[in-house]
Enzyme design. Structure first.
Site, PDB file in Angstrom:
ATOM      1  N   THR A 110     -30.851 -29.723  -8.926  1.00  0.00           N
ATOM      2  CA  THR A 110     -30.584 -30.103  -7.782  1.00  0.00           C
ATOM      3  C   THR A 110     -29.979 -29.237  -6.897  1.00  0.00           C
ATOM      4  OG1 THR A 110     -28.657 -31.856  -7.169  1.00  0.00           O
ATOM      5  CG2 THR A 110     -28.014 -30.227  -8.835  1.00  0.00           C
ATOM      6  N   ASN A 111     -30.017 -29.637  -5.646  1.00  0.00           N
ATOM      7  CA  ASN A 111     -29.488 -28.838  -4.542  1.00  0.00           C
ATOM      8  C   ASN A 111     -28.258 -29.632  -4.000  1.00  0.00           C
ATOM      9  OD1 ASN A 111     -31.250 -26.536  -4.198  1.00  0.00           O
ATOM     10  ND2 ASN A 111     -32.528 -28.275  -3.352  1.00  0.00           N
ATOM     11  N   ASP A 117     -31.979 -38.791 -10.859  1.00  0.00           N
ATOM     12  CA  ASP A 117     -31.905 -39.388  -9.642  1.00  0.00           C
ATOM     13  C   ASP A 117     -30.897 -40.651  -9.741  1.00  0.00           C
ATOM     14  OD1 ASP A 117     -32.971 -39.467  -7.162  1.00  0.00           O
ATOM     15  OD2 ASP A 117     -34.322 -41.351  -7.603  1.00  0.00           O
ATOM     16  N   PHE A 137     -18.353 -38.234  -3.074  1.00  0.00           N
ATOM     17  CA  PHE A 137     -19.512 -38.174  -1.887  1.00  0.00           C
ATOM     18  C   PHE A 137     -20.355 -39.255  -1.740  1.00  0.00           C
ATOM     19  CE2 PHE A 137     -21.003 -36.616  -6.039  1.00  0.00           C
ATOM     20  CZ  PHE A 137     -22.261 -36.897  -5.935  1.00  0.00           C
ATOM     21  N   GLY A 138     -21.421 -39.379  -1.018  1.00  0.00           N
ATOM     22  CA  GLY A 138     -22.360 -40.532  -1.196  1.00  0.00           C
ATOM     23  C   GLY A 138     -21.735 -41.848  -0.721  1.00  0.00           C
ATOM     24  N   TYR A 139     -21.833 -42.820  -1.503  1.00  0.00           N
ATOM     25  CA  TYR A 139     -21.225 -44.005  -1.328  1.00  0.00           C
ATOM     26  C   TYR A 139     -19.732 -44.237  -2.018  1.00  0.00           C
ATOM     27  CZ  TYR A 139     -26.061 -45.397   0.228  1.00  0.00           C
ATOM     28  OH  TYR A 139     -27.246 -45.329   1.158  1.00  0.00           O
ATOM     29  N   LYS A 188     -13.507 -40.509 -12.794  1.00  0.00           N
ATOM     30  CA  LYS A 188     -14.728 -40.952 -12.131  1.00  0.00           C
ATOM     31  C   LYS A 188     -15.824 -40.827 -13.200  1.00  0.00           C
ATOM     32  CE  LYS A 188     -18.533 -40.572  -8.662  1.00  0.00           C
ATOM     33  NZ  LYS A 188     -18.891 -39.744  -7.624  1.00  0.00           N
ATOM     34  N   HIS A 240     -21.413 -43.960 -13.661  1.00  0.00           N
ATOM     35  CA  HIS A 240     -22.841 -43.767 -13.989  1.00  0.00           C
ATOM     36  C   HIS A 240     -23.443 -42.710 -14.384  1.00  0.00           C
ATOM     37  CE1 HIS A 240     -21.947 -43.279  -9.850  1.00  0.00           C
ATOM     38  NE2 HIS A 240     -23.406 -42.614  -9.513  1.00  0.00           N
TER      39      HIS A 240
END
Length: 191
Positions: A7-8, A68, A148-150, A171, A176
């Site tokens: 991952t980056n 992913d 981050f993200g959603y 979290k 997930h």
């Protein structure tokens, strides 16, 4: 043991590092001098995770794992899914992605969603996959500054706060990615 995490995304790296036992040395793509975009051209979350792990193993020779992750919204037929990172365009902007998702859900009463992470492990010539799912719902507005993200628009089932309002430790317990990484860690411990 030494493993490359393909991952980056420094946020993902931080989340996963918090879950991996200290005896496993985690290397980033930067550590192995991989500065290119690892391909993600599959039409499933699992397919992308496998593709990334195979790419690193084949091109760089390291035992590795890749993940992913996608957000799947029930009333949008699983969107954004495999396109979660670039839902609003190739610029991969979290705020743009959230704004588009909130706009697409504006008139929809069903806000059920789930985060899905698949980790593909390439180790000793074998490929294993681990899947973590966190069910929840999409809020009507962004809440919280963490994550981050959603994360600012996702509430896990049974929680009244978004992922962006809870600690990384919390979290990782319910999320997930934490679930998938725990399966990975359990598998590695069994070797």
């Amino acid at each position: 043991m030494q493993l490359v995490f393909a991952t980056n995304n420094l946020n993902k790296l931080k989340e996963v590092q918090a879950l991996i036992p200290e005896h496993i040395k985690l290397l980033s793509l930067k550590d192995i001098e991989c500065f290119e975009d690892v391909p993600e051209t599959q039409d499933t979350i699992e397919g992308n995770a496998i593709q990334k792990a195979e790419y690193i193993k084949t091109k760089y020779g390291y035992d590795c794992f890749a993940d992913d992750t996608g957000l799947e919204v029930e009333s949008l037929n699983g969107e954004p899914g495999v396109y979660s990172a670039r839902y609003a365009g190739e610029q991969r902007n979290d705020n743009d992605n959230m704004d588009k998702l909130l706009a697409n859900l504006k008139d929809k009463p069903n806000r059920k969603a789930q985060f899905k992470t698949v980790i593909a492990l390439h180790l000793n010539g074998k490929l294993e996959t681990f899947t973590g799912i966190c069910k929840g719902e999409i809020t009507t507005e962004k809440q919280g500054e963490k994550g981050f993200g959603y994360d600012p628009i996702f509430k896990a089932e049974g929680y009244d706060k978004t992922f962006a309002e809870i600690s990384l430790e919390e979290k990782n317990k319910i999320g997930h990615r934490g679930k998938a990484v725990n399966q990975l860690v359990t598998f590695l411990a069994s070797l």
